[in-house]
Design an enzyme around this catalytic site. Structure first.
Site, PDB file in Angstrom:
ATOM      1  N   LYS A  41       0.906  -1.249   0.118  1.00 54.22           N
ATOM      2  CA  LYS A  41       0.039   0.057  -0.065  1.00 54.22           C
ATOM      3  C   LYS A  41       0.890   1.219   0.045  1.00 54.22           C
ATOM      4  O   LYS A  41       0.503   2.233  -0.603  1.00 54.22           O
ATOM      5  CB  LYS A  41      -0.980  -0.074   1.209  1.00 54.22           C
ATOM      6  N   ARG A 119      -8.716   0.759  10.125  1.00 54.55           N
ATOM      7  CA  ARG A 119      -8.474  -0.646  10.320  1.00 54.55           C
ATOM      8  C   ARG A 119      -9.569  -1.409  10.803  1.00 54.55           C
ATOM      9  O   ARG A 119      -9.238  -2.494  11.359  1.00 54.55           O
ATOM     10  CB  ARG A 119      -6.820  -0.605  10.771  1.00 54.55           C
ATOM     11  N   ARG A 158      11.950  -6.838   3.926  1.00 55.23           N
ATOM     12  CA  ARG A 158      11.916  -5.206   3.906  1.00 55.23           C
ATOM     13  C   ARG A 158      12.792  -4.563   4.553  1.00 55.23           C
ATOM     14  O   ARG A 158      13.371  -5.099   5.749  1.00 55.23           O
ATOM     15  CB  ARG A 158      10.356  -4.690   4.096  1.00 55.23           C
ATOM     16  N   ARG A 191      12.346  -2.799  10.432  1.00 52.58           N
ATOM     17  CA  ARG A 191      11.318  -2.247  11.258  1.00 52.58           C
ATOM     18  C   ARG A 191      10.846  -3.181  12.303  1.00 52.58           C
ATOM     19  O   ARG A 191      10.963  -4.398  12.231  1.00 52.58           O
ATOM     20  CB  ARG A 191       9.876  -1.990  10.338  1.00 52.58           C
ATOM     21  N   ARG A 202       0.646  -9.250  13.048  1.00 53.84           N
ATOM     22  CA  ARG A 202      -0.194  -8.209  12.074  1.00 53.84           C
ATOM     23  C   ARG A 202      -1.050  -8.825  11.209  1.00 53.84           C
ATOM     24  O   ARG A 202      -2.145  -8.444  10.810  1.00 53.84           O
ATOM     25  CB  ARG A 202       0.919  -7.427  11.283  1.00 53.84           C
TER      26      ARG A 202
END
Ligand code: AMP
Length: 250
Positions: A41, A119, A158, A191, A202
């Protein structure tokens, strides 16, 4: 590479203003980007922002930006940062207050794309109330879709640059020198919420709390589904086609 958008008002809230005005647009889009963590996103928000001029408003970026400033122990922001590091959702009341405080960003002359908000159903209903109070309407909710195994591969590889916020991937978008940002030479990091335990939390949280919003927005006639596999430029082209179809029905 285009210059990143000035999002000072969004990132800082309060009296902060964006110095650099948004580019002039023919149409100010009011969009929500929906999709599981790792679906891309953030990347799509950046590419869509270049294509449409709308400002990418990421709630996750606000929490990450606040990490640089000391949060008072026990404050809503300190709690939010701890929840975020564990991969949990930040409490609805904190996120909704954050959106209310930044309501002027919803009037951005370039338009907006909410990335990572809403969310939960409570957040979606709060957004409906904020938009109605501001006499604004959503044009579409873009729902990006990808199977879980691909999401996990994207998230665990990532790496981000804490200095200039550039995003890399160990396999799909490696930096020229391992661990070093191509843009500013900063040391790349993972992260905390991209660690395996946090990824599992998540994805489970998304399935339970956020996935029901797909139906919510379908029922409101706003849903535009986009398959999020392939290269970012292919996905953004697919998104723009889907939006054009929605605005100019055959
Ligand atoms: P993101 O960058 O959108 O993946 O957001 C990173 C983290 O910020 C999430 O895992 C949550 O902990 C927190 N967060 C961001 N947006 C929200 C939201 N709308 N509701 C609750 N928590 C959020």
């Amino acid at each position: 590479m285009s210059t990143p958008r000035d999002r000072t008002a969004w990132l800082q809230g309060g009296d902060a203003v964006c110095i650099q005005p948004p580019t002039t647009v023919q149409r100010a889009w009011h969009l929500v980007l929906l999709g599981p963590p790792g679906v891309g996103k953030g990347t799509q928000a950046e590419l869509l922002s270049n294509a449409l001029g709308a400002c990418p408003l990421s709630t996750g970026d606000v929490f990450r930006a606040a990490k640089g400033r000391a949060a008072a122990p026990g404050s809503a922001m300190a709690l939010a940062q701890a929840q975020m590091n564990r991969g949990e959702l930040v409490t609805d009341s904190t996120v909704i207050a954050l959106i209310r405080e930044r309501h002027q960003c919803l009037h951005c002359s370039g338009g907006f794309m909410l990335d990572g908000f809403p969310r939960t159903l409570a957040q979606a209903q709060a957004l409906d109330r904020v938009l109605s109070a501001e006499s604004l309407q959503l044009d579409a909710v873009i729902s990006y879709e990808l199977p879980n195994d691909q999401l996990i591969a994207r998230l665990s590889g990532r790496r981000v640059c804490p200095q200039c916020k550039a995003v890399f991937h160990t396999v799909n978008r490696p930096p020229r020198v391992a661990g070093v940002c191509d843009q500013c030479g900063g040391a790349l990091v993972q992260r905390p919420d991209d660690q395996p335990e946090a990824i599992a939390v998540r994805l489970a949280t998304y399935a339970e709390a956020t996935a029901p919003l797909v139906n919510y927005y379908r029922e409101h006639g706003l849903l535009v589904s986009v398959v999020a596999d392939g290269e970012p430029l292919d996905i953004v082209a697919r998104t723009l086609d889907a939006l054009a179809e929605r605005v100019l029905p055959a």
